[in-house]
Design an enzyme around this catalytic site. Structure first.
Site, PDB file in Angstrom:
ATOM      1  CG  HIS A 211      36.964  33.323  45.724  1.00 12.61           C
ATOM      2  ND1 HIS A 211      35.721  33.688  46.177  1.00 12.61           N
ATOM      3  CD2 HIS A 211      37.781  34.377  45.989  1.00 12.61           C
ATOM      4  CE1 HIS A 211      35.788  34.911  46.694  1.00 12.61           C
ATOM      5  NE2 HIS A 211      37.020  35.342  46.587  1.00 12.61           N
ATOM      6  CG  ASP A 286      34.630  39.505  42.539  1.00 11.76           C
ATOM      7  OD1 ASP A 286      35.627  39.903  43.178  1.00 11.76           O
ATOM      8  OD2 ASP A 286      33.775  38.744  43.031  1.00 11.76           O
TER       9      ASP A 286
END
Length: 371
Positions: A211, A286
């Site tokens: 992230h 993702d």
């Protein structure tokens, strides 16, 4: 629910929308975006519904910010579903793993689940299937058709900041991960939901969080982390495989001066996932808004970041491009991604062939969904 492996042996386009799709229709099905808004009356939700109706996007993803109440969620999902083109139900997705990763929570009256590590410690696989079945039935009742789980990363690094830290993995033992992943999958299939194995090729050994930025698993990863994928793919249990933003120069990977993550790597998607593991289903990225991807193209401005990400992901083998739309919120992100796909396809015939192949896999996936 039919196993995807069996379904893919006989893809038949039977609805008018699937008989002779345009390039724009095919490209739109590859786009899955996050959104703003938490009520069917919000202007942003009405705009999103129009994008679904026009075939500009093929899926949407909920975050906690989109959940004001369960009644509001159900109303929005009913609107999204009603707007779907014939034969192509919109993918209405969320991450409802349990533990720290749950979009529907007790704050709005939704029963929460323990994290995967705790489930595997306290419940048998049969008990876990019952637990996950209650959640899956509830998700179906509120209009969802995809839950992004199970996590099949191995818990080989308990201090891992994004998997181990939150107990998102069932175990370090691949056989145990497989058993509990099957319980999760079977429970969702019985409720009529699609699931997604994640995060290929394995996020459990990493020492950093994709992230936030670049993640190199080359020295920590082992081929054992592929075991759940190999087994579950072989059993026909993989509806979707979500590819992580994980750089790995091992396992025979050729030199890569760009140091692209697996999500942008044809070696890992076309080479390992498809050729070596025999996966013929739909591949989803993702979240492409994560730092591990955006940082690669940060010098090119927002439009450049999105274009580079889209083109590289599709050329690597991604079928569904997932953008949470949180890094630099754009109410028109979905149509813009669709336009990039169409523009690149008109420029490059090989890219157009990739869109056609992705559309076929997505249409087969959506063929599993029943009302």
């Amino acid at each position: 629910m039919l196993k995807l492996a069996a379904l893919l042996t006989a893809i038949v386009f039977t609805s008018p929308a699937l008989a002779s799709p345009s390039l724009e229709q095919m490209a739109g099905q590859m786009v899955l975006v996050g959104f703003k808004g938490a009520s069917v009356d919000d202007a942003s939700i009405k705009a999103l519904t129009d994008e679904i109706r026009q075939g500009q996007i093929g899926g949407i993803m909920y975050l906690k910010a989109n959940v004001k109440s369960l009644a509001a969620v159900k109303a929005m999902n009913a609107a999204f579903t009603a707007a779907s083109p014939p034969g192509l139900p919109v993918l209405i997705t969320l991450d409802q793993e349990g533990g720290a990763v749950q979009r529907l929570t007790s704050s709005v009256g939704f029963p929460e689940m323990p994290n995967a590590r705790d489930v595997a410690k306290t419940d048998s696989p049969a008990d876990a299937e019952t637990l996950y079945g209650r959640t899956a039935e509830a998700l179906k009742g509120y209009g969802f058709n995809v839950n992004f789980g199970p996590v099949v990363d191995l818990d080989v690094n308990p201090t891992n900041p994004i998997i181990g830290h939150y107990g998102r993995s069932f175990s370090a033992d691949p056989d145990k991960v497989i058993a509990y992943a099957e319980a999760f999958i079977d429970a969702h299939h019985k409720a009529g939901l699609i699931t997604s194995l994640k995060h290929f090729p394995g996020h459990g050994s990493s020492t950093s969080d994709s992230h936030k930025g670049f993640v190199d698993i080359s020295k920590t990863w082992s081929a054992t982390e592929l075991a759940p994928y190999k087994t579950l793919i072989g059993k026909g249990d993989a509806d979707l495989v979500m590819v992580g933003h994980l750089y790995n120069n091992g396992y025979g990977a050729p030199p890569d001066p760009e140091q692209l993550p697996a999500s942008l790597s044809s070696y890992w998607i076309d080479g390992v996932l498809r050729d070596k593991l025999g996966y013929h289903g739909t591949v989803i990225s993702d979240d492409l808004d994560m730092g591990a991807v955006r940082d690669l193209f940060k010098g090119e401005g927002e439009a450049g970041i999105v274009r580079q990400t889209v083109v590289k992901a599709v050329n690597a083998g991604i079928d569904i491009l997932l953008f949470s739309n949180t890094a630099a919120y754009d109410p028109d992100l979905g149509p813009k991604v669709q336009a990039i796909l169409v523009d690149e396809a008109k420029r490059d015939p090989a890219f157009e062939k990739r869109i056609e192949a992705s559309y076929g896999r997505i249409a087969a996936l959506k063929g599993q969904l029943k009302g």
